[in-house]
Every structure is written in structure tokens, then in C-alpha cells.
Design a protein around this motif. Structure first.
Motif, PDB file in Angstrom:
ATOM      1  N   ALA A  97      -8.239  -1.254  15.061  1.00 54.61           N
ATOM      2  CA  ALA A  97      -7.438  -1.142  13.839  1.00 54.61           C
ATOM      3  C   ALA A  97      -8.383  -0.801  12.690  1.00 54.61           C
ATOM      4  CB  ALA A  97      -6.713  -2.456  13.565  1.00 54.61           C
ATOM      5  N   ARG A  98      -7.977   0.147  11.893  1.00 50.29           N
ATOM      6  CA  ARG A  98      -8.745   0.540  10.710  1.00 50.29           C
ATOM      7  C   ARG A  98      -7.777   0.671   9.543  1.00 50.29           C
ATOM      8  NH1 ARG A  98     -10.318   5.309  10.718  1.00 50.29           N
ATOM      9  NH2 ARG A  98      -9.278   6.116  12.582  1.00 50.29           N
ATOM     10  N   PHE A  99      -8.311   0.520   8.315  1.00 50.20           N
ATOM     11  CA  PHE A  99      -7.426   0.424   7.171  1.00 50.20           C
ATOM     12  C   PHE A  99      -7.914   1.314   6.031  1.00 50.20           C
ATOM     13  CE2 PHE A  99      -7.422  -3.441   9.639  1.00 50.20           C
ATOM     14  CZ  PHE A  99      -6.072  -3.630   9.873  1.00 50.20           C
ATOM     15  N   ARG A 100      -6.950   1.756   5.258  1.00 48.98           N
ATOM     16  CA  ARG A 100      -7.254   2.604   4.105  1.00 48.98           C
ATOM     17  C   ARG A 100      -6.252   2.275   2.993  1.00 48.98           C
ATOM     18  NH1 ARG A 100      -6.302   8.687   5.116  1.00 48.98           N
ATOM     19  NH2 ARG A 100      -7.967   8.330   6.636  1.00 48.98           N
ATOM     20  N   VAL A 101      -6.759   2.149   1.770  1.00 44.60           N
ATOM     21  CA  VAL A 101      -5.887   1.971   0.602  1.00 44.60           C
ATOM     22  C   VAL A 101      -5.373   3.350   0.206  1.00 44.60           C
ATOM     23  CG1 VAL A 101      -5.717   1.181  -1.779  1.00 44.60           C
ATOM     24  CG2 VAL A 101      -7.168  -0.055  -0.159  1.00 44.60           C
ATOM     25  N   VAL A 102      -4.063   3.522   0.265  1.00 43.40           N
ATOM     26  CA  VAL A 102      -3.486   4.833  -0.056  1.00 43.40           C
ATOM     27  C   VAL A 102      -2.945   4.896  -1.482  1.00 43.40           C
ATOM     28  CG1 VAL A 102      -2.974   5.372   2.331  1.00 43.40           C
ATOM     29  CG2 VAL A 102      -1.273   4.149   0.977  1.00 43.40           C
ATOM     30  N   SER A 129      -0.878  -0.374  -1.647  1.00 43.86           N
ATOM     31  CA  SER A 129      -0.347   0.167  -0.392  1.00 43.86           C
ATOM     32  C   SER A 129      -1.516   0.427   0.550  1.00 43.86           C
ATOM     33  CB  SER A 129       0.430   1.459  -0.652  1.00 43.86           C
ATOM     34  OG  SER A 129       1.551   1.211  -1.489  1.00 43.86           O
ATOM     35  N   VAL A 130      -1.554  -0.300   1.667  1.00 38.95           N
ATOM     36  CA  VAL A 130      -2.661  -0.230   2.615  1.00 38.95           C
ATOM     37  C   VAL A 130      -2.101   0.200   3.969  1.00 38.95           C
ATOM     38  CG1 VAL A 130      -4.617  -1.461   3.622  1.00 38.95           C
ATOM     39  CG2 VAL A 130      -3.775  -2.108   1.354  1.00 38.95           C
ATOM     40  N   THR A 177       2.181   1.271   6.980  1.00 33.84           N
ATOM     41  CA  THR A 177       1.697   1.010   5.622  1.00 33.84           C
ATOM     42  C   THR A 177       2.328  -0.272   5.105  1.00 33.84           C
ATOM     43  OG1 THR A 177       1.400   3.368   5.169  1.00 33.84           O
ATOM     44  CG2 THR A 177       1.536   1.892   3.273  1.00 33.84           C
ATOM     45  N   LYS A 178       1.491  -1.174   4.648  1.00 37.53           N
ATOM     46  CA  LYS A 178       1.946  -2.432   4.068  1.00 37.53           C
ATOM     47  C   LYS A 178       1.752  -2.378   2.548  1.00 37.53           C
ATOM     48  CE  LYS A 178       2.564  -5.009   7.919  1.00 37.53           C
ATOM     49  NZ  LYS A 178       3.783  -5.762   8.280  1.00 37.53           N
ATOM     50  N   GLN A 179       2.761  -2.889   1.818  1.00 36.57           N
ATOM     51  CA  GLN A 179       2.642  -3.043   0.376  1.00 36.57           C
ATOM     52  C   GLN A 179       2.361  -4.502   0.067  1.00 36.57           C
ATOM     53  OE1 GLN A 179       6.147  -1.318  -1.479  1.00 36.57           O
ATOM     54  NE2 GLN A 179       5.062   0.613  -1.747  1.00 36.57           N
ATOM     55  N   VAL A 180       1.215  -4.728  -0.553  1.00 37.34           N
ATOM     56  CA  VAL A 180       0.752  -6.078  -0.828  1.00 37.34           C
ATOM     57  C   VAL A 180       0.757  -6.290  -2.335  1.00 37.34           C
ATOM     58  CG1 VAL A 180      -1.018  -7.782  -0.316  1.00 37.34           C
ATOM     59  CG2 VAL A 180      -0.748  -5.794   1.172  1.00 37.34           C
ATOM     60  N   THR A 181       1.419  -7.356  -2.791  1.00 45.08           N
ATOM     61  CA  THR A 181       1.578  -7.624  -4.222  1.00 45.08           C
ATOM     62  C   THR A 181       0.652  -8.753  -4.659  1.00 45.08           C
ATOM     63  OG1 THR A 181       3.898  -6.927  -4.114  1.00 45.08           O
ATOM     64  CG2 THR A 181       3.235  -8.228  -6.023  1.00 45.08           C
ATOM     65  N   PHE A 182      -0.020  -8.523  -5.784  1.00 46.92           N
ATOM     66  CA  PHE A 182      -0.934  -9.514  -6.346  1.00 46.92           C
ATOM     67  C   PHE A 182      -0.590  -9.735  -7.816  1.00 46.92           C
ATOM     68  CE2 PHE A 182      -3.199  -7.306  -2.980  1.00 46.92           C
ATOM     69  CZ  PHE A 182      -3.756  -8.341  -2.249  1.00 46.92           C
ATOM     70  N   PRO A 183      -0.729 -10.977  -8.313  1.00 45.40           N
ATOM     71  CA  PRO A 183      -0.608 -11.205  -9.763  1.00 45.40           C
ATOM     72  C   PRO A 183      -1.841 -10.663 -10.462  1.00 45.40           C
ATOM     73  CG  PRO A 183      -1.274 -13.219  -8.673  1.00 45.40           C
ATOM     74  CD  PRO A 183      -1.008 -12.219  -7.576  1.00 45.40           C
ATOM     75  N   ASN A 188     -14.008  -2.624   7.424  1.00 43.26           N
ATOM     76  CA  ASN A 188     -14.986  -2.067   6.509  1.00 43.26           C
ATOM     77  C   ASN A 188     -14.476  -2.228   5.074  1.00 43.26           C
ATOM     78  OD1 ASN A 188     -13.018  -0.101   7.547  1.00 43.26           O
ATOM     79  ND2 ASN A 188     -13.859   1.216   5.941  1.00 43.26           N
ATOM     80  N   GLU A 189     -15.340  -2.052   4.108  1.00 44.82           N
ATOM     81  CA  GLU A 189     -14.980  -2.223   2.705  1.00 44.82           C
ATOM     82  C   GLU A 189     -13.986  -1.154   2.267  1.00 44.82           C
ATOM     83  OE1 GLU A 189     -17.889  -3.417  -0.635  1.00 44.82           O
ATOM     84  OE2 GLU A 189     -17.639  -1.240  -0.875  1.00 44.82           O
ATOM     85  N   LEU A 190     -12.937  -1.599   1.582  1.00 49.35           N
ATOM     86  CA  LEU A 190     -11.927  -0.697   1.045  1.00 49.35           C
ATOM     87  C   LEU A 190     -12.121  -0.613  -0.463  1.00 49.35           C
ATOM     88  CD1 LEU A 190      -8.839  -2.143   2.953  1.00 49.35           C
ATOM     89  CD2 LEU A 190     -10.398  -0.346   3.717  1.00 49.35           C
ATOM     90  N   ARG A 191     -12.156   0.589  -0.998  1.00 50.70           N
ATOM     91  CA  ARG A 191     -12.348   0.770  -2.438  1.00 50.70           C
ATOM     92  C   ARG A 191     -11.167   1.547  -3.006  1.00 50.70           C
ATOM     93  NH1 ARG A 191     -17.574  -0.509  -3.988  1.00 50.70           N
ATOM     94  NH2 ARG A 191     -17.321   0.571  -5.971  1.00 50.70           N
ATOM     95  N   ALA A 192     -10.707   1.101  -4.163  1.00 51.85           N
ATOM     96  CA  ALA A 192      -9.591   1.774  -4.821  1.00 51.85           C
ATOM     97  C   ALA A 192      -9.706   1.531  -6.319  1.00 51.85           C
ATOM     98  CB  ALA A 192      -8.250   1.269  -4.295  1.00 51.85           C
ATOM     99  N   SER A 193      -8.855   2.179  -7.081  1.00 48.61           N
ATOM    100  CA  SER A 193      -8.844   1.987  -8.531  1.00 48.61           C
ATOM    101  C   SER A 193      -7.411   1.797  -8.996  1.00 48.61           C
ATOM    102  CB  SER A 193      -9.469   3.185  -9.249  1.00 48.61           C
ATOM    103  OG  SER A 193      -8.675   4.350  -9.067  1.00 48.61           O
ATOM    104  N   VAL A 194      -7.278   1.114 -10.118  1.00 51.17           N
ATOM    105  CA  VAL A 194      -5.961   0.880 -10.704  1.00 51.17           C
ATOM    106  C   VAL A 194      -6.074   1.111 -12.208  1.00 51.17           C
ATOM    107  CG1 VAL A 194      -6.359  -1.604 -10.993  1.00 51.17           C
ATOM    108  CG2 VAL A 194      -4.031  -0.718 -10.900  1.00 51.17           C
TER     109      VAL A 194
END
Length: 535
Positions: free
Chosen positions: A171-176, A193-194, A236-242, A273-279
């Protein structure tokens, strides 16, 4: 092995080692190094850069032994270099490595950096490596004196080997995508969205995000984690954070670093592995004031009106413009003014009745307002201060008063007639006038009433005043004030107006009262004398 066969083998070894046959009678040490590469951990995952720790293994071959120093020499590889070749599908970031001397045993590790693109299919890839080195194949020496000028036959060698690299089926993951509805200086939510871009499912998965800037926090913490459970390949999972954004945050992209912890199909707990994204946050909700005007003046309750505009980015509801007194000299009976819901770009008018005390100074003054509202999420929010400059006029009387008739003869009574004019910009009503007099002026009629005066309108009021006969002829002061109602229903009392009443000497040559009294007394005495004499 028979003696004859051994002689043949040694002869062939000498021939193939390049040593002249004439030297075969001398004592010699014959051998060579045997190099290979070993990678204990050769498993990589798509989307990661990994450093392979490569050990150089030397299984030296000794054909004929002798003194230890010479046997070590013929089995040692010197000036060893690893020339790293390319392999289709992988990005090899190391070109070559200088290892140096490699004796029998294991040397290293040498490090080879390899980047595995995300779209590389799982499987085994072979990385070509060219080994080059020098070594001594034969040492010829004098048996009686081995260190007496031994002869070395040095050679160069090159061999090609391959390193197997296994791209794992995991399993591998990417922030889309990462989005937030949170404005600067506010708190809200962030949705990441990961996607599982690997070929294996994940179980008991959780997503962790970490902020790289203190201006962006997850519920006042730098790190937040959310459990997502089962995760199929391609899902794709949508994960919500405060999320909280500081007032000092800027309108720019903020980096967040993520990682997925999960259990693989073998039941092993792994970390991705490390996932990097921006908001990027939304800009701060802002408002603007315009067309702010006032009728303020010292010792007067005036009105401040203006327009507030929602500059966005969100729609507000249940809005209230709040007046914040900056000085005790400016007091509002109501400090909140409700406004309608405003979409970005929409405006609403507001008004406040503000009383300016008599202690205030006229001139330009700054008033402070703010807007309280609910954002699109229904949360209560408050804007920053909104300042406006208004002019405060000097104090002035609500009326002008002029005496149109104010003369009375000494010892007589007369009328005091006043012309009262409304100097305000509003209609004043129920105007009650009160006259105040001191000796030698007196009045039994000291009140008057005006029902209503519009702006600039005038009316006359009359009082009856009297003076004693002994009053000297000159001007004497009297005072009058007014109690009145404004249009807003408030009742106020004006300042006191001082006016002159002119007393004149009694007209028509009239005798003074004392003289008249004296003459009357003489007449009475004369009448009494006549009566006595008649008796």
C-alpha cells in the motif's frame, strides 16, 4: 592427486597467470581476489528515495601459499571503484564510488542512492555495477631471504555484477488535495484527500498531519491524527482535521507533512513514506466604513450615521455594528445597531445617537466601531476595530431669545415680550419658559408656553413685570430658561438666557409719593385746626 597431475596443474596456473616458465623453479605465492556485492536490505517502495548499503565481499583465491604478507597481497584488491550504471525504471543518483583497498572478508558499506518513481510497477530490477581494481597475481621471492627484493606481478581487472532491487507490492499513499474553509485569524476545518496508490490494501490505517508553521495549528497543536480503517488500492479517503489560523498568518500556502500508519496484508504494522502537501487559508473577513457623518456638538445629543460594507470573502448573518466609546465624553444610549445578512460586496446603513458632554472639546474626533456576526459555519465572530473621524461642533443654544418689549416705568407694571426662535435642525415641542427676577423687579406671571417650533420658526411669549416707585431708572437683569422635548422624545432644559429690563422714571410730572403723602398730612392737620376753632 598424483605427483604428475599436480605438476601439470601448477604449470598451467603459471602459464595463465602470465609468469614466464623460467620462474617456475623459484618460490612463488600465487592467488587473486574474488569480489562480489551484497545488499542486506534491497527492498524499496515506489515514490521513495532510498540509500542502499552495499557491502563488498572478497572471497580471495589462493593457488600457492607462502609467507603471510605475500598471501595477503595476492588476495587483496586495491584501488577498488564501483561504477554505477543506469537501470530502466529507476533513478540512480550515485555515479561511482571509490572504495580503496579490499582485503579478504567484508568491506563497506558503500552507499548507493536510488529514487523509485511512483508509477514503477512492483518487481525485481537489476542494477548493473562495474567493479574495477588492481591486484598482485604472483609474488616471486627468495626462500632463504623472502624480503630480499621480491618480485610482484600486478594486474588490473574489471568485472560486471548486478544488484537486485526489489520494488515491493505494498500500500502506498499520496495527498491529492488539501482544502480549508478557515479564514486568517479564525478556526475551522481542513480536509485532506489521500489516495492509496499502491497495489495492496491497508488495514487499521490512520493519517497523521504535522504543520510546519506556528501560524497554522491543529486545534492548538502542531500534529493531528485521524483514523480511517480499511483502505483499498485506488481508494481516496477524505480526512478532516480542526485547524486554527493565527491573526498573524499570511495569505499564502502553508506546508503540512503527513504519514500513514497501517497494517499490511501480512499483519505487519508499517509507516508510509513522508507525504507533503500545502494548504492556503482564506483571507481574513474584512469590513469597511464609508459615508460616516454626524450632527455631534458639545453638550448635545447628536447622531452618527454611516455605511458598513462586507468586503468578504464570506457571507455574514446576524450582523451587528457595535459602537465602542473611546472617551467618557461620548455616550450612546444604544451601542448596537442590527444590520441584515450581507454577502461579499453588500452594504448596510447604521446610526447611533451619541451624547457629547459639556466637558468635551470641539474639533475632529475618532470614533471606533466593530462588527459582530456569524460566519457561514454559524460560528460567532467579531471584526477588528473600524475607525471613523467625525467633526464635533462647538456648543450652541437650542434657541435664540430677543426682547421685543422690555421697558417699564418706576412704580408701575408692564409687559416683557420675548421673541423665541428655534435654532435647531429639528422640531422642538412642549416648550415651557420660566422667568427669574430679582428686586427691584418682580413678577406674578413668570411662566409661558409654546406648543411647537419647527427649525428656524419663532414665537412671542409675554410676562408681566412690576417695579417699585423708588426704583432708579436703569437696566435690570432678568433670566429665562426653557424646558422642551426633542423629536426623539427626550426632555431637556436649556441654559439660562439673561436679558435687560429697562426701568424709566415715572412720566407726566407726577409728584413723588412722599410729597403727596406730606401734602395729604398737611391738609388733614388744617382740617383738624378748623374744626377745633369752630368748637
Amino acid at each position: 592427486m598424483s605427483q604428475k597431475l599436480l605438476t601439470v596443474v601448477l604449470a598451467l596456473a603459471i602459464v595463465f597467470s602470465g609468469v614466464p616458465l623460467a620462474a617456475a623453479a623459484e618460490n612463488q605465492v600465487i592467488g587473486r581476489p574474488e569480489l562480489s556485492l551484497s545488499v542486506p536490505d534491497n527492498r524499496v517502495e515506489p515514490g521513495e528515495t532510498k540509500t542502499l548499503n552495499v557491502s563488498i565481499v572478497n572471497d580471495g583465491t589462493l593457488v600457492r601459499g607462502g609467507p603471510e604478507a605475500f598471501t595477503t597481497r595476492v588476495t587483496t584488491a586495491r584501488a577498488v571503484r564501483l561504477d554505477i550504471q543506469e537501470v530502466p525504471g529507476l533513478d540512480v543518483q550515485t555515479d561511482d564510488i571509490a572504495v580503496g583497498q579490499v582485503a579478504e572478508g567484508v568491506t563497506g558499506p558503500a552507499q548507493i542512492a536510488v529514487t523509485v518513481p511512483e508509477d514503477v510497477p512492483p518487481g525485481t530490477y537489476r542494477l548493473p555495477v562495474e567493479l574495477s581494481y588492481t591486484y598482485t597475481s604472483v609474488v616471486t621471492y627468495d626462500e632463504a631471504n623472502p624480503n630480499n627484493n621480491p618480485k610482484f606481478n600486478d594486474r588490473s581487472a574489471t568485472q560486471r555484477v548486478t544488484i537486485p532491487i526489489v520494488v515491493q507490492d505494498r500500500a502506498r499513499f499520496r495527498v491529492v488535495d488539501v482544502e480549508t474553509d478557515t479564514q486568517i485569524g479564525d478556526n475551522g476545518t481542513m480536509v485532506a484527500s489521500v489516495r492509496n496508490v499502491g497495489t495492496d490494501p491497508a488495514r487499521e490505517a490512520s493519517v497523521q498531519l504535522t504543520s510546519q508553521n506556528n501560524d497554522l495549528q491543529f486545534g492548538r497543536a502542531e500534529t493531528a491524527e485521524s483514523f480511517v480503517g480499511e483502505w483499498a488500492p485506488g481508494e481516496t479517503k477524505q480526512v478532516t482535521f480542526p485547524v486554527d489560523l493565527a491573526d498573524s498568518a499570511e495569505l499564502r500556502d502553508y506546508t503540512v507533512i503527513g504519514r500513514v500508519t497501517y497494517t499490511d496484508t501480512d499483519g505487519i504494522v508499517r509507516s508510509s513514506n513522508e507525504l507533503r502537501a500545502s494548504v492556503r487559508p482564506l483571507e481574513e473577513q474584512s469590513f469597511a466604513l464609508s459615508a460616516v457623518e454626524s450632527t455631534l456638538r458639545v453638550n448635545y445629543e447628536g447622531t452618527v450615521t454611516g455605511t458598513v460594507t462586507n468586503q468578504g470573502p464570506g457571507t455574514i448573518s446576524d450582523g451587528v455594528v457595535v459602537y465602542q466609546p473611546a472617551s467618557e465624553n461620548f455616550d450612546a444610549s444604544e451601542t448596537e445597531y442590527a444590520i441584515p445578512d450581507l454577502a461579499p460586496g453588500e452594504s448596510a446603513e447604521f446610526a447611533f445617537d451619541i451624547e457629547v458632554s459639556s466637558a468635551a472639546d470641539p474639533g475632529s474626533r475618532q470614533l471606533r466601531f466593530l462588527v459582530q456576526y456569524e460566519n457561514e459555519g454559524g460560528d460567532s465572530r467579531q471584526s477588528g476595530p473600524l475607525n471613523a473621524r467625525v467633526a464635533v461642533d462647538a456648543e450652541r443654544d437650542p434657541f435664540t431669545v430677543e426682547a421685543s418689549e422690555a421697558t417699564v416705568a418706576a412704580g408701575d407694571s408692564g409687559r416683557l415680550t420675548l421673541t423665541v426662535t428655534n435654532a435647531e435642525d429639528e422640531t422642538l415641542s412642549d416648550i415651557s419658559a420660566k422667568l427669574f427676577v430679582d428686586d427691584p423687579i418682580s413678577s406674578n406671571d413668570d411662566e409661558a408656553f409654546i406648543g411647537e417650533l419647527g427649525p428656524g420658526e419663532s414665537a412671542e411669549i409675554t410676562f408681566e413685570v412690576s417695579t417699585a416707585g423708588s426704583t432708579f431708572a436703569k437696566d435690570y437683569p432678568v433670566s429665562v430658561d426653557f424646558e422642551y422635548d426633542r423629536e426623539d422624545g427626550t426632555t431637556q432644559v436649556s441654559d439660562t438666557f439673561r436679558l435687560p429690563v429697562t426701568v424709566e422714571t415715572g412720566g407726566g410730572g407726577d409728584l413723588p409719593i412722599t410729597l403727596v403723602a406730606g401734602l395729604g398730612a398737611l391738609v388733614l392737620i388744617g382740617v383738624a385746626v378748623v374744626v377745633v376753632r369752630r368748637r
